[in-house]
Design a protein around this motif. Structure first.
Motif, PDB file in Angstrom:
ATOM      1  N   PHE A 197       0.843  -1.276   0.152  1.00  0.00           N
ATOM      2  CA  PHE A 197      -0.061   0.288  -0.116  1.00  0.00           C
ATOM      3  C   PHE A 197       0.935   1.176   0.054  1.00  0.00           C
ATOM      4  O   PHE A 197       1.605   1.659   0.977  1.00  0.00           O
ATOM      5  N   GLY A 198       0.900   2.079  -0.995  1.00  0.00           N
ATOM      6  CA  GLY A 198       1.573   2.972  -1.106  1.00  0.00           C
ATOM      7  C   GLY A 198       3.108   2.867  -1.578  1.00  0.00           C
ATOM      8  O   GLY A 198       3.702   3.787  -1.671  1.00  0.00           O
ATOM      9  N   THR A 199       3.473   1.731  -1.597  1.00  0.00           N
ATOM     10  CA  THR A 199       4.873   1.296  -1.925  1.00  0.00           C
ATOM     11  C   THR A 199       5.087   0.569  -3.212  1.00  0.00           C
ATOM     12  O   THR A 199       6.099   0.410  -3.584  1.00  0.00           O
ATOM     13  N   ALA A 200       4.168  -0.225  -3.710  1.00  0.00           N
ATOM     14  CA  ALA A 200       4.487  -0.952  -4.792  1.00  0.00           C
ATOM     15  C   ALA A 200       3.906  -0.279  -5.977  1.00  0.00           C
ATOM     16  O   ALA A 200       3.290   0.524  -6.041  1.00  0.00           O
ATOM     17  N   PRO A 201       4.920  -0.735  -7.107  1.00  0.00           N
ATOM     18  CA  PRO A 201       4.536  -0.163  -8.525  1.00  0.00           C
ATOM     19  C   PRO A 201       2.996  -0.348  -8.917  1.00  0.00           C
ATOM     20  O   PRO A 201       2.485   0.576  -9.453  1.00  0.00           O
ATOM     21  N   SER A 202       2.501  -1.241  -8.552  1.00  0.00           N
ATOM     22  CA  SER A 202       1.284  -1.739  -9.102  1.00  0.00           C
ATOM     23  C   SER A 202       0.037  -0.832  -8.475  1.00  0.00           C
ATOM     24  O   SER A 202      -0.856  -0.660  -8.850  1.00  0.00           O
ATOM     25  N   PHE A 203       0.440  -0.281  -7.067  1.00  0.00           N
ATOM     26  CA  PHE A 203      -0.410   0.692  -6.481  1.00  0.00           C
ATOM     27  C   PHE A 203      -0.070   2.367  -7.068  1.00  0.00           C
ATOM     28  O   PHE A 203      -0.933   2.946  -7.331  1.00  0.00           O
ATOM     29  N   GLY A 204       1.274   2.396  -7.174  1.00  0.00           N
ATOM     30  CA  GLY A 204       1.446   4.014  -7.658  1.00  0.00           C
ATOM     31  C   GLY A 204       1.061   4.096  -9.138  1.00  0.00           C
ATOM     32  O   GLY A 204       0.507   5.414  -9.496  1.00  0.00           O
ATOM     33  N   ASN A 205       0.851   2.931  -9.739  1.00  0.00           N
ATOM     34  CA  ASN A 205       0.543   3.204 -11.152  1.00  0.00           C
ATOM     35  C   ASN A 205      -0.955   3.662 -11.348  1.00  0.00           C
ATOM     36  O   ASN A 205      -1.692   4.147 -12.330  1.00  0.00           O
ATOM     37  N   LEU A 206      -1.722   3.508 -10.127  1.00  0.00           N
ATOM     38  CA  LEU A 206      -3.239   3.950 -10.112  1.00  0.00           C
ATOM     39  C   LEU A 206      -3.382   5.240  -9.512  1.00  0.00           C
ATOM     40  O   LEU A 206      -4.562   5.561  -9.270  1.00  0.00           O
ATOM     41  N   VAL A 207      -2.543   5.917  -9.114  1.00  0.00           N
ATOM     42  CA  VAL A 207      -2.457   7.382  -8.410  1.00  0.00           C
ATOM     43  C   VAL A 207      -2.191   8.238  -9.492  1.00  0.00           C
ATOM     44  O   VAL A 207      -1.346   8.589 -10.034  1.00  0.00           O
ATOM     45  N   VAL A 208      -3.352   9.189  -9.754  1.00  0.00           N
ATOM     46  CA  VAL A 208      -3.179  10.247 -10.920  1.00  0.00           C
ATOM     47  C   VAL A 208      -3.879  11.440 -10.494  1.00  0.00           C
ATOM     48  O   VAL A 208      -5.026  11.508  -9.688  1.00  0.00           O
ATOM     49  N   ASN A 209      -2.978  12.490 -10.383  1.00  0.00           N
ATOM     50  CA  ASN A 209      -3.178  13.671  -9.758  1.00  0.00           C
ATOM     51  C   ASN A 209      -3.785  13.529  -8.232  1.00  0.00           C
ATOM     52  O   ASN A 209      -4.814  14.112  -7.929  1.00  0.00           O
ATOM     53  N   ASN A 210      -2.998  13.005  -7.469  1.00  0.00           N
ATOM     54  CA  ASN A 210      -3.278  12.723  -6.025  1.00  0.00           C
ATOM     55  C   ASN A 210      -4.572  11.997  -5.761  1.00  0.00           C
ATOM     56  O   ASN A 210      -5.189  12.262  -4.811  1.00  0.00           O
ATOM     57  N   GLN A 211      -5.162  11.069  -6.735  1.00  0.00           N
ATOM     58  CA  GLN A 211      -6.411  10.646  -6.502  1.00  0.00           C
ATOM     59  C   GLN A 211      -6.165   9.128  -7.073  1.00  0.00           C
ATOM     60  O   GLN A 211      -5.393   8.694  -7.595  1.00  0.00           O
TER      61      GLN A 211
END
Length: 308
Positions: A197-211
């Motif tokens: 949570f908040g640390t994996a690439p597959s999580f970061g790929n889903l964060v767009v414009n702080n959403q």
């Protein structure tokens, strides 16, 4: 991590029947390694170790992935040799640490734990480890999980504050009033980071414009979920645990005297980044118990610590 304000932390004494959930058998296990706990924060404190295992059970009862083993092979024909060398921060000192020719059993994660002095605002920090390796494919190193839409960590490290005013619950399955920062809640939060949570690439790929734009999370929240930063939900978001509304575990702050479990929105975040999350069905309890549990937040002050 966890830190001070309303970040990664209950109740008036009352005899109530514990909530019981019908859940499948654990598919993954989490093993805590105390090798670097040289200050004795955990070593010799079986109650604290038990509490860590109870925190881990919030995840092992819900996550149904099949993680393949990573096995170092140090003898035999040269073409058969394989070396897996995990690296992580030393939970006692913060220094980068690497192990040589390490092996991880199937469906198991290893988390190195310890404590250090973070000052006055941080309660803990944690995350997945990295590695260097030879003789393995990238898919094997991600434990047969997709490297773009899924996450298969070998484990990681968590360090807890050595100076915080901790509350170490003797049985986290019960609810009672307490004073201090809830060690169990902070452990749950940091394990969320180890799981990506908040640390994996597959999580970061889903964060767009702080959403956060994950499908399961957006469906539950009613739209893209606002983030406080790249690793945490927006502070103060709420979701449910067995039908009870609670502040999410994965926002960055926690109050003194507050218990947090991993909520359905937190689990939806893990599901969106690739974890297979089983549903949970709670056994109904009397309405008076629900009202008591849902009213806990108003009983305490507003001192908060950040969890990172």
């Amino acid at each position: 991590m966890i830190a001070t304000k309303l970040n990664s932390t209950l109740c008036a004494a009352l005899a109530v029947t514990a909530l019981i959930a019908s859940q499948p058998a654990a598919a993954i296990s989490i093993t805590f390694d105390y090798s670097y706990d040289t200050s004795g924060f955990f070593t010799g404190h079986t109650d604290r170790q038990t509490l860590l295992n109870q925190a881990a059970s919030e995840f092992t009862t819900r996550l149904q992935d099949n993680l393949t083993a990573i096995t170092s092979v140090t003898s035999g024909r040269p073409r058969d040799l394989a070396s897996f060398n995990p690296n992580f921060f030393n939970p006692q000192t913060g220094a980068d640490t690497t192990l040589s020719n390490y092996s991880i059993a199937a469906d198991n994660l290893v988390v190195f734990v310890g404590a250090q002095n973070f000052g006055t605002s941080i309660l803990g920090q944690g995350g997945p480890g990295g590695y260097s390796a030879s003789g393995f494919s990238s898919l094997e190193l991600n434990r047969n999980q997709s490297t773009t839409t899924d996450f298969g960590p070998w484990g990681g490290a968590i360090s807890f504050s050595s100076t915080a005013n901790w509350y170490f619950d003797q049985d986290a399955t019960t609810t009672e009033s307490f004073s201090g920062y809830d060690f169990y809640s902070v452990a749950v939060h940091e394990l969320g980071h180890v799981l990506g949570f908040g640390t994996a690439p597959s999580f970061g790929n889903l964060v767009v414009n702080n959403q956060f734009t994950g499908i399961a999370s957006s469906a539950l929240y009613g739209g893209s979920v606002p983030m406080n930063d790249s690793g945490h939900w927006q502070s103060g978001l709420t979701s449910t645990v067995n039908g009870v509304t609670q502040e999410v575990s994965m926002d960055p702050y926690i109050s003194a005297n507050q218990r947090k479990h991993f909520t359905e929105l937190d689990f939806a975040g893990l599901q969106d980044m690739g974890w297979q999350v089983s549903p949970v069905t709670a056994v109904p309890v009397p309405a008076a118990v629900w009202l008591f549990l849902s009213g806990l937040a108003g009983l305490f002050g507003f001192s908060r610590r950040r969890i990172v």
